[in-house]
Design a protein around this motif. Structure first.
Motif, PDB file in Angstrom:
ATOM      1  N   ILE A 135      11.805 -10.894  10.710  1.00  0.00           N
ATOM      2  CA  ILE A 135      11.683  -9.443  10.891  1.00  0.00           C
ATOM      3  C   ILE A 135      11.489  -8.753   9.534  1.00  0.00           C
ATOM      4  O   ILE A 135      10.607  -7.894   9.379  1.00  0.00           O
ATOM      5  N   ALA A 136      12.277  -9.166   8.542  1.00  0.00           N
ATOM      6  CA  ALA A 136      12.181  -8.522   7.226  1.00  0.00           C
ATOM      7  C   ALA A 136      10.828  -8.792   6.580  1.00  0.00           C
ATOM      8  O   ALA A 136      10.219  -7.894   5.978  1.00  0.00           O
ATOM      9  N   THR A 137      10.322 -10.032   6.712  1.00  0.00           N
ATOM     10  CA  THR A 137       9.031 -10.360   6.090  1.00  0.00           C
ATOM     11  C   THR A 137       7.893  -9.604   6.768  1.00  0.00           C
ATOM     12  O   THR A 137       6.991  -9.079   6.106  1.00  0.00           O
ATOM     13  N   LEU A 138       7.935  -9.531   8.108  1.00  0.00           N
ATOM     14  CA  LEU A 138       6.886  -8.785   8.817  1.00  0.00           C
ATOM     15  C   LEU A 138       6.908  -7.312   8.414  1.00  0.00           C
ATOM     16  O   LEU A 138       5.854  -6.705   8.198  1.00  0.00           O
ATOM     17  N   SER A 139       8.101  -6.732   8.313  1.00  0.00           N
ATOM     18  CA  SER A 139       8.208  -5.319   7.913  1.00  0.00           C
ATOM     19  C   SER A 139       7.591  -5.119   6.536  1.00  0.00           C
ATOM     20  O   SER A 139       6.862  -4.146   6.311  1.00  0.00           O
ATOM     21  N   ALA A 140       7.875  -6.059   5.620  1.00  0.00           N
ATOM     22  CA  ALA A 140       7.333  -5.936   4.267  1.00  0.00           C
ATOM     23  C   ALA A 140       5.808  -6.084   4.276  1.00  0.00           C
ATOM     24  O   ALA A 140       5.102  -5.378   3.556  1.00  0.00           O
ATOM     25  N   LEU A 141       5.280  -6.991   5.105  1.00  0.00           N
ATOM     26  CA  LEU A 141       3.824  -7.201   5.171  1.00  0.00           C
ATOM     27  C   LEU A 141       3.120  -5.958   5.725  1.00  0.00           C
ATOM     28  O   LEU A 141       2.036  -5.596   5.279  1.00  0.00           O
ATOM     29  N   VAL A 142       3.752  -5.309   6.703  1.00  0.00           N
ATOM     30  CA  VAL A 142       3.189  -4.064   7.238  1.00  0.00           C
ATOM     31  C   VAL A 142       3.223  -2.989   6.148  1.00  0.00           C
ATOM     32  O   VAL A 142       2.233  -2.294   5.907  1.00  0.00           O
ATOM     33  N   ALA A 143       4.360  -2.883   5.439  1.00  0.00           N
ATOM     34  CA  ALA A 143       4.510  -1.859   4.389  1.00  0.00           C
ATOM     35  C   ALA A 143       3.489  -2.060   3.271  1.00  0.00           C
ATOM     36  O   ALA A 143       2.966  -1.096   2.725  1.00  0.00           O
ATOM     37  N   LYS A 144       3.183  -3.324   2.950  1.00  0.00           N
ATOM     38  CA  LYS A 144       2.221  -3.620   1.884  1.00  0.00           C
ATOM     39  C   LYS A 144       0.767  -3.478   2.358  1.00  0.00           C
ATOM     40  O   LYS A 144      -0.150  -3.571   1.544  1.00  0.00           O
ATOM     41  N   GLY A 145       0.579  -3.331   3.676  1.00  0.00           N
ATOM     42  CA  GLY A 145      -0.786  -3.191   4.193  1.00  0.00           C
ATOM     43  C   GLY A 145      -1.508  -4.512   4.378  1.00  0.00           C
ATOM     44  O   GLY A 145      -2.704  -4.528   4.642  1.00  0.00           O
ATOM     45  N   VAL A 146      -0.787  -5.636   4.260  1.00  0.00           N
ATOM     46  CA  VAL A 146      -1.425  -6.940   4.439  1.00  0.00           C
ATOM     47  C   VAL A 146      -1.712  -7.180   5.920  1.00  0.00           C
ATOM     48  O   VAL A 146      -2.710  -7.782   6.289  1.00  0.00           O
ATOM     49  N   ILE A 147      -0.814  -6.693   6.766  1.00  0.00           N
ATOM     50  CA  ILE A 147      -1.113  -6.739   8.193  1.00  0.00           C
ATOM     51  C   ILE A 147      -1.190  -5.296   8.707  1.00  0.00           C
ATOM     52  O   ILE A 147      -0.441  -4.426   8.281  1.00  0.00           O
ATOM     53  N   SER A 148      -2.174  -5.066   9.560  1.00  0.00           N
ATOM     54  CA  SER A 148      -2.415  -3.709  10.069  1.00  0.00           C
ATOM     55  C   SER A 148      -1.279  -3.268  10.980  1.00  0.00           C
ATOM     56  O   SER A 148      -0.855  -2.123  10.961  1.00  0.00           O
ATOM     57  N   ARG A 149      -0.835  -4.205  11.804  1.00  0.00           N
ATOM     58  CA  ARG A 149       0.310  -3.942  12.678  1.00  0.00           C
ATOM     59  C   ARG A 149       0.744  -5.253  13.302  1.00  0.00           C
ATOM     60  O   ARG A 149       0.062  -6.268  13.162  1.00  0.00           O
ATOM     61  N   PHE A 150       1.871  -5.217  13.995  1.00  0.00           N
ATOM     62  CA  PHE A 150       2.353  -6.399  14.705  1.00  0.00           C
ATOM     63  C   PHE A 150       2.534  -6.012  16.163  1.00  0.00           C
ATOM     64  O   PHE A 150       3.303  -5.095  16.468  1.00  0.00           O
ATOM     65  N   GLY A 151       1.846  -6.673  17.059  1.00  0.00           N
ATOM     66  CA  GLY A 151       2.008  -6.330  18.471  1.00  0.00           C
ATOM     67  C   GLY A 151       0.810  -6.754  19.280  1.00  0.00           C
ATOM     68  O   GLY A 151       0.063  -7.643  18.871  1.00  0.00           O
ATOM     69  N   PRO A 152       0.624  -6.120  20.451  1.00  0.00           N
ATOM     70  CA  PRO A 152      -0.488  -6.512  21.307  1.00  0.00           C
ATOM     71  C   PRO A 152      -1.824  -6.047  20.727  1.00  0.00           C
ATOM     72  O   PRO A 152      -1.922  -4.942  20.195  1.00  0.00           O
ATOM     73  N   LEU A 153      -2.838  -6.903  20.841  1.00  0.00           N
ATOM     74  CA  LEU A 153      -4.208  -6.515  20.527  1.00  0.00           C
ATOM     75  C   LEU A 153      -4.857  -6.166  21.865  1.00  0.00           C
ATOM     76  O   LEU A 153      -5.138  -7.059  22.673  1.00  0.00           O
ATOM     77  N   TRP A 154      -5.028  -4.875  22.106  1.00  0.00           N
ATOM     78  CA  TRP A 154      -5.599  -4.414  23.372  1.00  0.00           C
ATOM     79  C   TRP A 154      -7.103  -4.569  23.358  1.00  0.00           C
ATOM     80  O   TRP A 154      -7.746  -4.385  22.342  1.00  0.00           O
ATOM     81  N   ASN A 155      -7.657  -4.906  24.502  1.00  0.00           N
ATOM     82  CA  ASN A 155      -9.096  -5.026  24.677  1.00  0.00           C
ATOM     83  C   ASN A 155      -9.604  -3.686  25.221  1.00  0.00           C
ATOM     84  O   ASN A 155      -9.359  -3.367  26.377  1.00  0.00           O
ATOM     85  N   PRO A 156     -10.285  -2.890  24.374  1.00  0.00           N
ATOM     86  CA  PRO A 156     -10.628  -1.529  24.800  1.00  0.00           C
ATOM     87  C   PRO A 156     -11.478  -1.488  26.071  1.00  0.00           C
ATOM     88  O   PRO A 156     -11.416  -0.522  26.826  1.00  0.00           O
ATOM     89  N   GLU A 157     -12.235  -2.543  26.319  1.00  0.00           N
ATOM     90  CA  GLU A 157     -13.103  -2.513  27.501  1.00  0.00           C
ATOM     91  C   GLU A 157     -12.355  -2.632  28.816  1.00  0.00           C
ATOM     92  O   GLU A 157     -12.905  -2.342  29.866  1.00  0.00           O
ATOM     93  N   GLU A 158     -11.104  -3.083  28.723  1.00  0.00           N
ATOM     94  CA  GLU A 158     -10.314  -3.205  29.950  1.00  0.00           C
ATOM     95  C   GLU A 158      -9.600  -1.896  30.253  1.00  0.00           C
ATOM     96  O   GLU A 158      -8.855  -1.800  31.209  1.00  0.00           O
TER      97      GLU A 158
END
Lengths: 150, 157
Positions: free
Chosen positions: A41-64
């Motif tokens: 949890i702490a590493t993911l939070s840091a990666l989000v804060a640093k902008g290395v990952i855009s977000r953590f969660g579902p990748l929605w398919n806009p066409e659906e």
């Protein structure tokens, strides 16, 4: 480009999908990765804060989610390129537009909640520019195994 | 898609809360039970409305800044088989069959290839060409030169 620690690399390579649907999913995912829940949890939070990952969660398919999308291409004479780009971009339905190095040098995506509207937008662009719009609708989507390796 | 799925989209579009029980936290926000949230997510994954759940990397921050749209002229009978093979590769992010517009446009299979440089993208396209072998009549790579517009796709929520 941002430098990554070994743990960050391991998490990015291992968790681009398959996050468990459970009461303690970070604990379950951490166990699979050989880590503990708090570190994950702490590493993911840091990666989000640093902008290395855009977000953590579902990748929605806009066409659906309702609405229609269609890619199209145009072969624009180079001397008219910027003027034509302006005409195309002026349409609210145009979501993306890219210049690419080919005779077919302008590639854009039209999106609308009203699927009948897409053909109308393309017809308007043809009338305004005097150029042919080549619709490139998706006829088949193949399963994509895309993941980043760091 | 159900009406309450739109609430779930809105609640998770910017990511899951990074807490020990993220589905419980979403459930509290939506006034549902955690089991109901998990059941909805599970159904939406199965339907393809959710492609996957996990890290959504920022490719630019990770140095993956080059992309090329590779386009392939493949016999109609072979495009299904080749599309599956191309799509399964880790460096292909989108893979679609699209219509030809003869004679101006002969390519019917599109595969978006990503890499750290144009050279790396070109190498990966060569890998695809080798994989395609004799089924490929012609191919090209269209590198992006400029983003002319990017407003993002609006969701129907």
């Amino acid at each position: 480009m941002i430098a990554l620690s070994d743990i960050e690399r391991h998490i990015i390579n291992g968790l681009q999908g398959g996050f468990p649907l459970s009461g303690r999913p970070f604990a379950d995912a951490a166990a699979t990765l050989g880590l503990d829940e708090q570190t994950l949890i702490a590493t993911l939070s840091a990666l989000v804060a640093k902008g290395v990952i855009s977000r953590f969660g579902p990748l929605w398919n806009p066409e659906e989610m309702g609405g229609a999308f269609c890619l199209a291409a145009m072969a624009v004479p180079p001397e008219r390129f910027d003027a034509v780009a302006e005409m195309v971009n002026a349409h609210a339905e145009i979501a993306h537009n890219y210049e690419r190095d080919h005779t077919h040098n302008m590639w854009f995506v039209a999106s609308s909640l009203d699927s009948g509207r897409i053909a109308g937008v393309f017809a308007e662009i043809e009338a305004e520019t005097g150029l042919t719009v080549w619709p490139m609708p998706k006829e088949r989507e193949f399963f994509v195994g895309f993941r980043v390796e760091v | 898609m159900e009406a309450r799925d739109h609430a779930l989209i809105a609640a998770t579009q910017t990511g899951l809360p990074l807490v020990a029980d993220p589905y419980g936290a979403i459930a509290d926000r939506l006034g549902q039970s955690r089991d109901a949230v998990i059941a909805s997510l599970s159904r939406l994954l199965e339907q393809g409305a959710i492609r996957r759940i996990g890290i959504i990397p920022n490719h630019y921050a990770l140095g993956i800044t080059a992309n090329g749209m590779s386009v392939w002229d493949v016999a109609d009978g072979e495009v299904e088989c080749l599309g599956q093979a191309f799509g399964a590769l880790a460096f292909v992010s989108h893979c679609y069959r699209r219509p030809r517009h003869l004679p101006a446009w002969r390519y019917n299979l599109f595969a978006m290839v990503h890499g750290r440089s144009r050279e790396e993208v070109a190498e990966k396209v060569t890998e695809l060409a080798i994989l395609g072998g004799g089924h490929v009549r012609d191919h090209a790579v269209l590198y992006s030169k400029r983003i002319l517009k990017k407003t993002g796709l609006r969701l129907g929520a």
